[in-house]
Design a protein around this motif. Structure first.
Motif, PDB file in Angstrom:
ATOM      1  N   ILE A 160     -57.390 -12.957 -30.566  1.00 51.72           N
ATOM      2  CA  ILE A 160     -56.458 -11.834 -30.407  1.00 51.72           C
ATOM      3  C   ILE A 160     -55.911 -11.776 -28.981  1.00 51.72           C
ATOM      4  O   ILE A 160     -54.701 -11.626 -28.765  1.00 51.72           O
ATOM      5  N   SER A 161     -56.791 -11.887 -27.989  1.00 50.09           N
ATOM      6  CA  SER A 161     -56.342 -11.818 -26.594  1.00 50.09           C
ATOM      7  C   SER A 161     -55.455 -13.000 -26.239  1.00 50.09           C
ATOM      8  O   SER A 161     -54.489 -12.852 -25.488  1.00 50.09           O
ATOM      9  N   GLY A 162     -55.766 -14.173 -26.794  1.00 56.62           N
ATOM     10  CA  GLY A 162     -54.900 -15.335 -26.556  1.00 56.62           C
ATOM     11  C   GLY A 162     -53.508 -15.113 -27.097  1.00 56.62           C
ATOM     12  O   GLY A 162     -52.505 -15.447 -26.451  1.00 56.62           O
ATOM     13  N   ARG A 163     -53.421 -14.522 -28.297  1.00 57.59           N
ATOM     14  CA  ARG A 163     -52.107 -14.210 -28.871  1.00 57.59           C
ATOM     15  C   ARG A 163     -51.381 -13.169 -28.029  1.00 57.59           C
ATOM     16  O   ARG A 163     -50.154 -13.247 -27.831  1.00 57.59           O
ATOM     17  N   TYR A 164     -52.130 -12.191 -27.498  1.00 48.54           N
ATOM     18  CA  TYR A 164     -51.525 -11.153 -26.657  1.00 48.54           C
ATOM     19  C   TYR A 164     -50.936 -11.762 -25.383  1.00 48.54           C
ATOM     20  O   TYR A 164     -49.874 -11.347 -24.919  1.00 48.54           O
ATOM     21  N   ILE A 165     -51.633 -12.740 -24.824  1.00 51.11           N
ATOM     22  CA  ILE A 165     -51.150 -13.371 -23.595  1.00 51.11           C
ATOM     23  C   ILE A 165     -49.942 -14.263 -23.871  1.00 51.11           C
ATOM     24  O   ILE A 165     -48.959 -14.269 -23.122  1.00 51.11           O
ATOM     25  N   VAL A 166     -50.001 -15.000 -24.971  1.00 44.28           N
ATOM     26  CA  VAL A 166     -48.975 -16.018 -25.242  1.00 44.28           C
ATOM     27  C   VAL A 166     -47.717 -15.416 -25.857  1.00 44.28           C
ATOM     28  O   VAL A 166     -46.613 -15.956 -25.668  1.00 44.28           O
ATOM     29  N   ASN A 167     -47.830 -14.302 -26.575  1.00 48.44           N
ATOM     30  CA  ASN A 167     -46.691 -13.767 -27.324  1.00 48.44           C
ATOM     31  C   ASN A 167     -45.444 -13.547 -26.456  1.00 48.44           C
ATOM     32  O   ASN A 167     -44.335 -13.934 -26.858  1.00 48.44           O
ATOM     33  N   PRO A 168     -45.544 -12.942 -25.242  1.00 47.65           N
ATOM     34  CA  PRO A 168     -44.342 -12.796 -24.414  1.00 47.65           C
ATOM     35  C   PRO A 168     -43.735 -14.136 -24.015  1.00 47.65           C
ATOM     36  O   PRO A 168     -42.513 -14.263 -23.920  1.00 47.65           O
ATOM     37  N   ILE A 169     -44.577 -15.130 -23.783  1.00 43.37           N
ATOM     38  CA  ILE A 169     -44.056 -16.450 -23.408  1.00 43.37           C
ATOM     39  C   ILE A 169     -43.323 -17.081 -24.589  1.00 43.37           C
ATOM     40  O   ILE A 169     -42.304 -17.759 -24.422  1.00 43.37           O
ATOM     41  N   VAL A 170     -43.846 -16.854 -25.799  1.00 39.36           N
ATOM     42  CA  VAL A 170     -43.148 -17.340 -27.000  1.00 39.36           C
ATOM     43  C   VAL A 170     -41.775 -16.683 -27.107  1.00 39.36           C
ATOM     44  O   VAL A 170     -40.773 -17.338 -27.439  1.00 39.36           O
ATOM     45  N   LYS A 171     -41.719 -15.373 -26.828  1.00 34.88           N
ATOM     46  CA  LYS A 171     -40.434 -14.674 -26.859  1.00 34.88           C
ATOM     47  C   LYS A 171     -39.465 -15.253 -25.828  1.00 34.88           C
ATOM     48  O   LYS A 171     -38.273 -15.434 -26.103  1.00 34.88           O
ATOM     49  N   LEU A 172     -39.983 -15.556 -24.630  1.00 38.32           N
ATOM     50  CA  LEU A 172     -39.140 -16.154 -23.595  1.00 38.32           C
ATOM     51  C   LEU A 172     -38.627 -17.524 -24.027  1.00 38.32           C
ATOM     52  O   LEU A 172     -37.474 -17.879 -23.784  1.00 38.32           O
ATOM     53  N   THR A 173     -39.490 -18.299 -24.677  1.00 38.09           N
ATOM     54  CA  THR A 173     -39.087 -19.624 -25.148  1.00 38.09           C
ATOM     55  C   THR A 173     -37.975 -19.519 -26.189  1.00 38.09           C
ATOM     56  O   THR A 173     -36.970 -20.246 -26.136  1.00 38.09           O
ATOM     57  N   ASN A 174     -38.140 -18.603 -27.147  1.00 37.56           N
ATOM     58  CA  ASN A 174     -37.108 -18.408 -28.178  1.00 37.56           C
ATOM     59  C   ASN A 174     -35.805 -17.912 -27.563  1.00 37.56           C
ATOM     60  O   ASN A 174     -34.713 -18.330 -27.968  1.00 37.56           O
ATOM     61  N   ALA A 175     -35.930 -17.014 -26.564  1.00 37.67           N
ATOM     62  CA  ALA A 175     -34.727 -16.516 -25.892  1.00 37.67           C
ATOM     63  C   ALA A 175     -34.015 -17.639 -25.147  1.00 37.67           C
ATOM     64  O   ALA A 175     -32.776 -17.716 -25.135  1.00 37.67           O
ATOM     65  N   THR A 176     -34.785 -18.529 -24.539  1.00 40.13           N
ATOM     66  CA  THR A 176     -34.182 -19.677 -23.841  1.00 40.13           C
ATOM     67  C   THR A 176     -33.413 -20.565 -24.808  1.00 40.13           C
ATOM     68  O   THR A 176     -32.318 -21.062 -24.481  1.00 40.13           O
ATOM     69  N   LYS A 177     -33.967 -20.766 -25.999  1.00 39.40           N
ATOM     70  CA  LYS A 177     -33.274 -21.568 -27.006  1.00 39.40           C
ATOM     71  C   LYS A 177     -31.953 -20.913 -27.424  1.00 39.40           C
ATOM     72  O   LYS A 177     -30.947 -21.599 -27.637  1.00 39.40           O
ATOM     73  N   GLN A 178     -31.964 -19.572 -27.540  1.00 39.64           N
ATOM     74  CA  GLN A 178     -30.736 -18.863 -27.907  1.00 39.64           C
ATOM     75  C   GLN A 178     -29.680 -18.990 -26.804  1.00 39.64           C
ATOM     76  O   GLN A 178     -28.486 -19.189 -27.083  1.00 39.64           O
ATOM     77  N   ILE A 179     -30.126 -18.879 -25.557  1.00 37.01           N
ATOM     78  CA  ILE A 179     -29.177 -19.007 -24.437  1.00 37.01           C
ATOM     79  C   ILE A 179     -28.607 -20.412 -24.382  1.00 37.01           C
ATOM     80  O   ILE A 179     -27.423 -20.620 -24.086  1.00 37.01           O
ATOM     81  N   ARG A 180     -29.443 -21.411 -24.676  1.00 37.02           N
ATOM     82  CA  ARG A 180     -28.962 -22.794 -24.680  1.00 37.02           C
ATOM     83  C   ARG A 180     -27.854 -22.985 -25.713  1.00 37.02           C
ATOM     84  O   ARG A 180     -26.963 -23.815 -25.545  1.00 37.02           O
ATOM     85  N   LYS A 181     -27.914 -22.206 -26.798  1.00 40.50           N
ATOM     86  CA  LYS A 181     -26.884 -22.278 -27.833  1.00 40.50           C
ATOM     87  C   LYS A 181     -25.652 -21.447 -27.482  1.00 40.50           C
ATOM     88  O   LYS A 181     -24.689 -21.426 -28.248  1.00 40.50           O
ATOM     89  N   GLY A 182     -25.686 -20.742 -26.342  1.00 46.46           N
ATOM     90  CA  GLY A 182     -24.543 -19.940 -25.935  1.00 46.46           C
ATOM     91  C   GLY A 182     -24.637 -18.487 -26.327  1.00 46.46           C
ATOM     92  O   GLY A 182     -23.692 -17.725 -26.102  1.00 46.46           O
TER      93      GLY A 182
END
Length: 395
Positions: free
Chosen positions: A182-204
């Motif tokens: 659970i704590s690992g997911r709590y730590i990683v979840n914001p980074i996953v969101k940042l990664t997905n957001a980066t992919k969206q920005i790469r698409k414009g």
């Protein structure tokens, strides 16, 4: 490729395992140095009390007395060194006892088997149900000396306790693993969101919302990322607007040039018309060349500061070269050039500075009427260089 989540989970599990092993190892050291001698001393005291009580009450039946002691949670072994031997209480798992040990007790010595017993480095040796892992004391029975060996019965004293600790260990391990997941997911979840957001920005797609409400370093990273996204969106909008403006500016002279080139292909034009059209083509070509130079200059200025040239530039020499180069244009309009040029040196990009002077002089010539005048003054003070270009045109 391992994900960050799996790395964090594995790292935490390794830390838990390593901590458990280290704690177990330190507990063993503490047992060997402190608890083992303490248990030997405590059991020796109990054996001596059993011995003294029987010696003080010789009328007691030794078998009944030892049986009663055994029922209190002890394992006992009584022997005369020969074939006469008896067991009381719990049963020893290992019953091999060296004769020299029995002889020592029969001679009146106290056998400290708990302290002398080789349990290895592990605390589990304390629970080894071996007859050698006992305390031996001599007992007088009907005038004869017999050897009595005694120890606590681990099954009665630690049976339920071992189950209790085993259950604690199992539940602790399960809860620890769940909390790690659970704590690992709590730590990683914001980074996953940042990664997905980066992919969206790469698409414009710059319309990305990050719902990260944290005040730690990850929260600061998400906040900085959101600000960066806003700046990128503004930069992209400015770029698109710039491209649109440049396209329009380039299209205008090109369209004009194409039209006049088509007209010049006609055989019905007079010499006067042909000359006029050629003059327009020349002007549009000059205009297009100027636009291209401005774009190149802008691209150069947009580079990193460390990539720009930093040379010692003689401004007075540059201005004299520029006046010589453009002499045909200002002489054609009979413009008078008044110079007041000091010897001024500065550090900068010679090409860009020359482009600045060229733009100033070109505009001055363009807006100065025929037979007008242009005054150019170059001077410096302790920390700055000054260039003044004044024309007699309007404005």
């Amino acid at each position: 490729m391992k994900s960050l989540y799996s790395r964090i989970v594995i790292t935490m599990l390794v830390v838990i395992l390593a901590s458990s092993l280290l704690g177990f190892f330190l507990a063993n050291i503490y047992y060997q140095l402190k608890l083992k001698p303490f248990n030997d001393e405590k059991t020796t005291k109990i054996a001596q009390e059993v011995q003294q009580f029987y010696q003080s009450n010789a009328s007691l039946s030794l078998d009944e007395y030892l049986q009663s002691v055994g029922e209190l949670g002890y394992e006992l072994y009584l022997t005369d060194g020969g074939a006469d031997s008896s067991y009381y209480g719990g049963e020893f798992r290992k019953k091999a006892l060296p004769e020299k040990t029995v002889d020592r007790v029969l001679r009146g010595e106290t056998y400290h088997g708990i302290d002398e017993f080789n349990t290895g480095i592990f605390i589990t040796g304390f629970f080894d149900n071996d007859i050698q892992n006992t305390i031996g004391v001599p007992v007088k029975v009907d005038g004869e000396t017999e050897a009595l060996f005694i120890r606590q019965d681990p099954e009665q004293q630690f049976g339920e306790l071992r189950i209790f600790f085993a259950m604690i260990l199992v539940f602790t391990s399960i809860i620890s693993i769940l909390l790690v997941l659970i704590s690992g997911r709590y730590i990683v979840n914001p980074i996953v969101k940042l990664t997905n957001a980066t992919k969206q920005i790469r698409k414009g797609n710059y319309d990305v919302a990050l719902e990260v409400k944290r005040k730690d370093e990850i929260g600061q990273l998400a906040d900085s990322f959101a600000k960066m996204t806003g700046e990128l969106e503004k930069s992209e909008a400015a770029r698109q607007e710039f491209v649109a403006n440049v396209s329009h500016e380039l299209q205008s002279p090109l369209t004009s040039m194409q039209g006049f080139a088509t007209l010049l292909a006609s055989d019905t034009l007079t010499e006067k018309e042909r000359a006029e059209y050629l003059a327009v083509l020349s002007e549009e070509t000059t205009r297009l060349s100027s636009l291209t130079k401005q774009l190149l200059t802008l691209a150069s200025l947009d580079q990193e500061a460390e990539l720009r040239k930093k040379d010692q530039v003689q401004l007075e020499v540059q201005w004299r070269q520029l006046l010589q180069t453009t002499e045909w244009s200002w002489r054609a309009k009979e413009i008078t050039i008044n110079l007041e040029l000091d010897e001024v040196n500065c550090t900068g990009d010679a090409e860009l500075l020359y482009q600045v002077w060229s733009n100033l002089l070109t505009n001055a010539i363009k807006f100065t009427p025929t037979s007008g005048a242009i005054n150019i003054r170059l001077y410096q003070d302790a920390s700055h260089a000054f260039v003044e270009v004044e024309d007699s045109g309007i404005g």
